[in-house]
Design an enzyme around this catalytic site. Structure first.
Site, short mmCIF file in Angstrom:
data_model
loop_
_atom_site.label_atom_id
_atom_site.label_comp_id
_atom_site.label_asym_id
_atom_site.label_seq_id
_atom_site.Cartn_x
_atom_site.Cartn_y
_atom_site.Cartn_z
N GLY A 351 0.82 -1.20 0.00
CA GLY A 351 0.00 0.00 0.00
C GLY A 351 0.85 1.24 0.00
O GLY A 351 2.07 1.19 0.22
N GLY A 354 0.25 7.96 3.68
CA GLY A 354 0.68 9.34 3.76
C GLY A 354 2.17 9.45 4.01
O GLY A 354 2.82 10.40 3.61
N PHE A 355 2.73 8.47 4.66
CA PHE A 355 4.14 8.56 5.03
C PHE A 355 5.06 7.85 4.07
O PHE A 355 6.26 8.07 4.07
CB PHE A 355 4.34 7.99 6.43
CG PHE A 355 3.79 8.87 7.51
CD1 PHE A 355 4.48 10.00 7.91
CD2 PHE A 355 2.58 8.58 8.11
CE1 PHE A 355 3.97 10.83 8.90
CE2 PHE A 355 2.07 9.40 9.10
CZ PHE A 355 2.76 10.52 9.49
N GLY A 356 4.53 6.94 3.30
CA GLY A 356 5.41 6.24 2.37
C GLY A 356 4.81 4.94 1.89
O GLY A 356 3.66 4.63 2.17
N LYS A 373 8.07 -0.29 5.79
CA LYS A 373 7.57 1.02 5.36
C LYS A 373 8.75 1.91 5.03
O LYS A 373 9.65 2.11 5.85
CB LYS A 373 6.74 1.61 6.51
CG LYS A 373 6.22 2.98 6.23
CD LYS A 373 5.10 3.35 7.18
CE LYS A 373 3.78 3.29 6.46
NZ LYS A 373 2.64 3.58 7.26
N ASP A 470 -2.80 9.68 15.30
CA ASP A 470 -3.38 9.55 13.95
C ASP A 470 -4.28 8.32 13.87
O ASP A 470 -4.09 7.46 13.01
CB ASP A 470 -2.26 9.50 12.91
CG ASP A 470 -2.77 9.89 11.51
OD1 ASP A 470 -3.92 10.39 11.42
OD2 ASP A 470 -2.05 9.67 10.54
#
Ligand SMILES: *[C@@H]1O[C@H](CO)[C@@H](O)[C@H](O)[C@H]1NC(C)=O
Ligand SMILES: *[C@@H]1O[C@H](CO)[C@@H](O)[C@H](O)[C@H]1NC(C)=O
Ligand SMILES: *[C@@H]1O[C@H](CO)[C@@H](O)[C@H](O)[C@H]1NC(C)=O
Ligand SMILES: *[C@@H]1O[C@H](CO)[C@@H](O)[C@H](O)[C@H]1NC(C)=O
Ligand SMILES: *[C@@H]1O[C@H](CO)[C@@H](O)[C@H](O)[C@H]1NC(C)=O
Ligand SMILES: *[C@@H]1O[C@H](CO)[C@@H](O)[C@H](O)[C@H]1NC(C)=O
Ligand SMILES: *[C@@H]1O[C@H](CO)[C@@H](O)[C@H](O)[C@H]1NC(C)=O
Ligand SMILES: *[C@@H]1O[C@H](CO)[C@@H](O)[C@H](O)[C@H]1NC(C)=O
Ligand SMILES: *[C@@H]1O[C@H](CO)[C@@H](O)[C@H](O)[C@H]1NC(C)=O
Ligand SMILES: *[C@@H]1O[C@H](CO)[C@@H](O)[C@H](O)[C@H]1NC(C)=O
Length: 644
Positions: A351, A354-356, A373, A470
């Site tokens: 996937g 938002g972060f990578g 990630k 988050d």
């Protein structure tokens, strides 16, 4: 007169207190130690005492700052004392390991005039062997120096005023089971513990050594009859000395305790700082082979080899800084991760967040499935804090928190390694029309319970409060049994750390951000609870927090409130449930969702209370049906609230 006496008494009392306070100490790591350092001795950021490094012809000393009064001034007897320490000698070239260091009692703090190399930072060519030195040393020596009659190149010795040992033995420890001494290599690079005990009535000095995994052997290696009265002066300092010579070594001390007239406290071996890994040091044999290859083998082949290595190196290049060597438990090599994911191909992409990007992988040795990630991150600043946080977060263990296994770093990139979650993230099940299955009510309830339990753990049940910052459906991951686990916690800190602390930085996802957070910029457990409230409404309603209705922007929370007020609360439930749910349960969850996403922080429950609502151990407060509004988007409702 009386005054003078009482003053004297006070002084005596103070002296007594001082004596009892300072005649014993314990250091498990030297981070907050009272040591006097000189030469190249230093304390590393993680609390190791490093006496020498690989700079040639240097010496390093570390002394306990406070003097010891080791002698009874009335009768001149030396008090009994006991000390123990954990050390390791690491060589630049482990194959030709060597090194030397000693525990020292000396009349001065430091050893002025001492020379390195064969004098080991203790003496020099003029004062060596002179009884006016008043120096007692326990040496751990891996160099056989005939000048001073050394017995071999791996021994423990007792030195009085000079380097010719009064008593020495090959390094070994007594094994009760076999009734024999077992040899021990001082350069094995293993941690070792040494005990030095002096008994005044017996006039016996015992020295015992053992690998760290072995408790204090019942029989000492050296048990020497020695009258220390002429060696020990009224005031002495205790410390360590080491020097570097032709053989390049690091001498480390990890912990140390001392006590006069009693047994030195046992060291807490589990809390000692960790040694740098061996990996970054070079291997001499491979170096020699490499050099001779370079001479013998054709230049062309060498050039090819170099080119290949450079290519390979570039492929696996990673960033590794000095401070990361101190604490490598959670550090993966980039090469390892590259292999685990088969080189990060599209087909292993799980996937893009938002972060990578997140990739699936399998660790080559343990066959553990992992998710990696990759986060691009250019800021050098804050990286150390962030990695510190990773190290601490990877100690979080809860069945509803995705386990962080470690990290790796390259230029401009951080890679985080997590346990693999076979069923992916929850938002796919809620919103992806291509998903063959929809979640049943009981599955949704189980996920909500799981997330509650995970967040409660982060907020209250771990040693420090961990804010998630988050919470949302896409950050809840599902294991093979469809249990919900919180992922990605604390990631937003990466961006925080890099930024100016003066500028408040609201992090989170729009729609889940508590109203007060936009004003103060301060994340709290209460702002987490707000996002959690939005999240559970999301799970029940199957809708994203920011929705469009009659071409108006509407917040999910407002929409649920409106239905609640109109008495048609069940209309908000996800149509895909097809009415197949437990009415009481749905109502309870919606109520909890509304309470948690209350605009007034004080009105929100804590996660512990939410858990109790779910368990039925705490009854839900009345959620007023009429009048009282709640809002995130429209200010007029907020006023309604303030009135009540
Ligand atoms: C050894 O330590 C000294 C003093 O801290 C430092 O100046 C020197 O660069 C170090 N040498 C090595 C090889 O790290
Ligand atoms: C090393 O890791 C531990 C957690 O395993 C952490 O508590 C400690 O602060 C770390 N030390 C450094 C110097 O990063
Ligand atoms: C010092 O020695 C004297 C004489 O032997 C003795 O009375 C005294 O108790 C000793 N002091 C200590 C602190 O042991
Ligand atoms: C040896 O050390 C003593 C102090 O312990 C000092 O006075 C003397 O000058 C030193 N000698 C040399 C040759 O460095
Ligand atoms: C030992 O040292 C003292 C004082 O530094 C000096 O007077 C004496 O001559 C030395 N003795 C020998 C044998 O070198
Ligand atoms: C232990 O080391 C000593 C000295 O190096 C050696 O003489 C002895 O044979 C060794 N013993 C064993 C069992 O290896
Ligand atoms: C030193 O070792 C001997 C022999 O094992 C023992 O009898 C004695 O009690 C020990 N003394 C101390 C101070 O540990
Ligand atoms: C130890 O040495 C001191 C001073 O040299 C002396 O007075 C004392 O008698 C000695 N003790 C023993 C037991 O030999
Ligand atoms: C969840 O994962 C397990 C194991 O990978 C699989 O058997 C199951 O079908 C998955 N559940 C759903 C709803 O996709
Ligand atoms: C909550 O109630 C259940 C039974 O309904 C009980 O087993 C549990 O211990 C209770 N928990 C607390 C924290 O009171």
């Amino acid at each position: 007169m009386e005054r003078k006496l009482s003053l004297l008494l006070v002084i005596c009392l103070l002296k007594g207190i001082a004596a009892t306070k300072y005649d014993e100490f314990t250091y498990n790591g030297f981070q907050r130690s009272e040591l006097y350092l000189d030469g190249i001795a230093e304390i590393t950021p993680n609390g190791l005492l490093r006496l020498t490094n690989t700079t040639n012809d240097q010496q390093g000393h570390a002394f306990h700052k406070v003097p010891l009064h080791l002698k009874n001034t009335t009768d001149g007897n030396v008090y009994s004392f006991s000390t123990c320490f954990v050390f390791a000698i690491l060589a630049e070239y482990p194959d030709v390991g060597g090194g030397w260091f000693a525990l020292v009692l000396s009349p001065t703090r430091g050893l002025p005039g001492a020379m390195p190399k064969q004098y080991f930072g203790l003496f020099n060519s003029t004062n060596e062997g002179n009884s006016s030195n008043h120096v007692l040393a326990i040496e751990l020596d891996t160099i056989s120096n005939l000048e001073f009659g050394d017995i071999d190149s791996n021994h423990v010795g007792i030195d009085v005023n000079g380097l010719r040992s009064t008593d020495a033995a090959p390094a070994s420890y007594f094994v009760e089971k076999i009734g024999k001494f077992k040899n021990l290599s001082l350069t094995s690079e293993e941690l070792m513990q040494v005990w030095v005990d002096y008994s005044n009535p017996e006039k016996k000095l015992n020295v015992t050594i053992s690998p760290i995994s072995v408790p204090k052997p019942s029989r000492p290696l050296l048990s020497s009859s020695i009258n220390l009265s002429s060696v020990i002066l009224d005031t002495m300092y205790i410390g360590f000395s080491s020097s570097s010579g032709a053989i390049l070594t690091f001498a480390y001390v990890l912990g140390w305790s001392f006590k006069m007239n009693g047994q030195a406290a046992a060291l807490d071996l589990s809390s000692l700082p960790s040694l740098p890994l061996k990996k970054h040091r070079r291997k001499l044999t491979s170096l020699i082979i490499w050099l001779s290859l370079g001479v013998v083998v054709l230049i062309a082949i060498t050039a090819c080899g170099i080119a290949y290595i450079i290519r390979k190196k570039a492929r696996y290049a990673e960033v590794l800084e000095e401070w990361e060597l101190e604490n490598r438990t959670h550090r993966f090599s980039y090469k390892e991760l590259f292999k685990a994911t088969e080189g990060f191909p599209e087909k292993n992409l799980l996937g893009v967040g938002g972060f990578g990007r997140v990739y699936k992988g399998k660790l080559p040795t343990s066959k553990t499935e992992i998710a990696v990630k990759r986060i691009s991150h250019d800021s050098k600043q804050g990286m150390r804090e962030f990695v510190g946080e990773i190290a601490s977060n990877s100690q979080l263990r809860h069945r509803n928190v995705v386990q962080l296994l470690g990290y790796s770093r390259r230029k401009g990139e951080v890679l985080l390694v997590y346990e693999f979650m076979p069923n992916g993230s929850l938002d796919k099940f809620l919103y992806d029309a291509n998903m063959p299955t929809t979640l049943s009510w009981s599955q949704r309830l189980k996920i909500i319970r799981g997330v509650t339990s995970g967040l409660l753990y982060l907020h209250e049940d771990w040693e420090q409060i961990v804010l998630h910052r988050d919470i949302k459906a896409s950050n809840v991951l599902l294991d093979s049994e469809m249990n919900g686990k919180l992922g990605d916690f604390g990631l937003s800190r990466l961006y925080d750390h890099g930024s100016d602390p003066q500028i408040t930085n609201v992090v989170g996802t729009f729609g889940y951000i508590a109203p007060e957070l936009t004003k103060t910029g301060r994340a709290t457990t209460s702002t987490d609870v707000f996002a959690f409230g939005v999240f559970i409404l999301e799970v029940v309603c199957g809708r994203r927090p920011l929705m469009q209705q009659e071409s108006l922007d509407l917040h999910l929370v407002d929409w649920v409130w409106r239905s609640w007020r109109n008495g048609v609360i069940l209309e908000v439930t996800d149509a895909r449930l097809g009415g197949d749910y437990h009415l009481g349960e749905v109502e309870m969850i919606l109520k909890i969702g509304l309470l948690c996403s209350h605009p007034v922080p004080g009105a929100r429950p804590t996660m512990r209370q939410v858990m109790q609502f779910l368990d039925g151990n705490l009854s839900l407060p009345q959620v007023p049906r009429g009048g009282r509004g709640i809002t995130i988007s429209s200010p007029e409702h907020a006023e309604e609230l303030e009135e009540s």
